[in-house]
Design an enzyme around this catalytic site. Sequence first.
Site, PDB file in Angstrom:
ATOM      1  N   ASP A   9     -18.955  17.831  34.734  1.00 35.92           N
ATOM      2  CA  ASP A   9     -17.706  18.375  34.257  1.00 35.92           C
ATOM      3  C   ASP A   9     -16.674  17.336  34.951  1.00 35.92           C
ATOM      4  O   ASP A   9     -15.317  17.442  34.472  1.00 35.92           O
ATOM      5  CB  ASP A   9     -17.337  19.694  34.568  1.00 35.92           C
ATOM      6  CG  ASP A   9     -18.337  20.650  33.543  1.00 35.92           C
ATOM      7  OD1 ASP A   9     -18.674  19.955  32.227  1.00 35.92           O
ATOM      8  OD2 ASP A   9     -18.551  21.821  33.734  1.00 35.92           O
ATOM      9  N   LYS A  23     -19.776  17.429  24.730  1.00 34.29           N
ATOM     10  CA  LYS A  23     -18.831  18.793  25.643  1.00 34.29           C
ATOM     11  C   LYS A  23     -17.955  19.129  24.607  1.00 34.29           C
ATOM     12  O   LYS A  23     -17.743  18.933  23.264  1.00 34.29           O
ATOM     13  CB  LYS A  23     -18.436  18.150  26.718  1.00 34.29           C
ATOM     14  CG  LYS A  23     -19.614  17.672  28.138  1.00 34.29           C
ATOM     15  CD  LYS A  23     -20.193  19.017  28.345  1.00 34.29           C
ATOM     16  CE  LYS A  23     -21.469  18.759  29.279  1.00 34.29           C
ATOM     17  NZ  LYS A  23     -22.190  20.062  29.692  1.00 34.29           N
ATOM     18  N   ARG A  46     -20.899  21.138  18.398  1.00 36.64           N
ATOM     19  CA  ARG A  46     -21.783  21.209  19.484  1.00 36.64           C
ATOM     20  C   ARG A  46     -23.262  21.759  19.254  1.00 36.64           C
ATOM     21  O   ARG A  46     -23.437  22.810  18.564  1.00 36.64           O
ATOM     22  CB  ARG A  46     -21.238  21.888  20.654  1.00 36.64           C
ATOM     23  CG  ARG A  46     -19.989  21.268  21.288  1.00 36.64           C
ATOM     24  CD  ARG A  46     -19.127  22.145  22.251  1.00 36.64           C
ATOM     25  NE  ARG A  46     -19.904  21.988  23.399  1.00 36.64           N
ATOM     26  CZ  ARG A  46     -19.613  22.450  24.847  1.00 36.64           C
ATOM     27  NH1 ARG A  46     -18.770  23.198  24.590  1.00 36.64           N
ATOM     28  NH2 ARG A  46     -20.479  22.149  25.615  1.00 36.64           N
TER      29      ARG A  46
HETATM   30  C1  S3P Z   1     -22.430  25.208  32.389  1.00 35.28           C
HETATM   31  C2  S3P Z   1     -23.180  24.111  32.420  1.00 35.28           C
HETATM   32  C3  S3P Z   1     -22.742  22.844  32.174  1.00 35.28           C
HETATM   33  C4  S3P Z   1     -21.154  22.336  32.185  1.00 35.28           C
HETATM   34  C5  S3P Z   1     -20.512  23.697  31.508  1.00 35.28           C
HETATM   35  C6  S3P Z   1     -20.799  24.974  32.129  1.00 35.28           C
HETATM   36  C7  S3P Z   1     -22.778  26.663  32.793  1.00 35.28           C
HETATM   37  O1  S3P Z   1     -23.185  22.368  30.590  1.00 35.28           O
HETATM   38  O2  S3P Z   1     -20.906  21.243  31.451  1.00 35.28           O
HETATM   39  O3  S3P Z   1     -19.068  23.599  31.587  1.00 35.28           O
HETATM   40  O4  S3P Z   1     -21.942  27.451  33.254  1.00 35.28           O
HETATM   41  O5  S3P Z   1     -23.874  26.760  32.692  1.00 35.28           O
HETATM   42  P1  S3P Z   1     -24.741  22.080  30.433  1.00 35.28           P
HETATM   43  O6  S3P Z   1     -25.545  23.043  31.456  1.00 35.28           O
HETATM   44  O7  S3P Z   1     -24.966  22.389  28.864  1.00 35.28           O
HETATM   45  O8  S3P Z   1     -24.724  20.501  30.805  1.00 35.28           O
END
Ligand code: S3P
Length: 419
Positions: A306, A333, A112
């Site tokens: 998500d 992801k 990632r």
């Molecule tokens: C999250 C933000 C999201 C989400 C992840 C949790 C967080 O990712 O997909 O499961 O807790 O800030 P991104 O902000 O990188 O899209």
Amino acid sequence: MLRGSFELIGDKSISHRAIMFSSISKGNNKISNFLMGQDCLSTISCFRKMGVDIDIQGRDVFVKGNGLRNLKKPNDILDVGNSGTTIRLMMGILAGNNFESTIIGDESIGKRPMKRVTDPLKSMGCKIKGKDDANYTPIVITGGHLHSINYHMPVASAQVKSSLILASLYADGQSMIHEKVKSRNHTEIMLKSFGANIDVDDLTIKINPVEELYNQDIYVPGDISSAAFIIVGALITEGSEVLIKNVGLNETRTGILDVVKNMNGNIEILEKRFVGGEIVGDLLVKYSPNLQGTIINKEIIPRLIDEIPVIAVLATQAEGTTIIKDAHELKVKESNRIKAVVDNLKKMDADIEELDDGMTIKGKSKLKGAQIETFNDHRIAMAFSIANLISEGEVSLDNKLCIDISFPGYFDLLKDLSK
Ligand code: S3P
């Protein structure tokens, strides 16, 4: 069919933040309804390695904060497991603490992209090394004196935004972070309650450095991203009626509710209330025989990022075409979720096509059982366990254990609700 009512487990995003902000606060913190999922336990393990006293008692966690600048140099590598939130937010904190540490994670974390965080942190003066110019783990980070930043975010990501907000607490002046599209704002809400000097004006966040954060008691609302699986399960199985209690309804997270309503799904919000700066409510979901396809794109994407795997399952049971676009982020992801959803739903006979930034799904389809490749991704595993509720023939998952990342007790709950 799914019938009954239950208290939803704690929110993953908020649980991570509660541990991190308590760890860098001054004083004793109590976190209730904490999510005991593996990702959040990885956060606990990392902060314990940095000298924070964290005591788990049932679903509560007691944290004795070390203070903003007083984390200890870990004797061991910091292992974030499968958790993107842990690594990205923690780097923002490590950038302001004066020691060197090494961060690793599992195979999925190793793929990632981290440059989205490491580049802006480097520009603030933090020293970071890692594979491919600090894009991938292992990453070695040395914190210290930080300059303020004025940053226009190229991706809509709460993880990137939060990391930079955290680093800005340690900077030598006021920082500004500009979002293109609003992402989840739990960091802004919670940090303010810890005494941070943060001002949000639409898509711009101004952060002034502080000497210390102060201890808090935090109640973690239920995770709407976890509720999503039960919501979809109830919408698509005949005779279902489920009451989900204590669902976090922060507007930056409720895209799924808007989509379900657009699709003609029967969902009602009951008893909305404020708890610790976050909106919470109960959701009543009923079987919805007349679901319609919809378009999901642009601003709503970060509000349901998500939930897309299980929304795709929902779309197979709606009349007409559902188009999901502007969701490139799904590719980076826990797995490439566009590919994982499309390939697996194809195996189940769904009428689905992959797009570069999403997918199109034509319904209604009769789904058949299949051997599902989860890519060890908790949300793929749960989405297909919901598809199993309506498939002819069994859906078998190559990994069920990965569900513990975000939803321990998931199959017991599903069994309790199944009638
Ligand atoms: C999250 C933000 C999201 C989400 C992840 C949790 C967080 O990712 O997909 O499961 O807790 O800030 P991104 O902000 O990188 O899209």
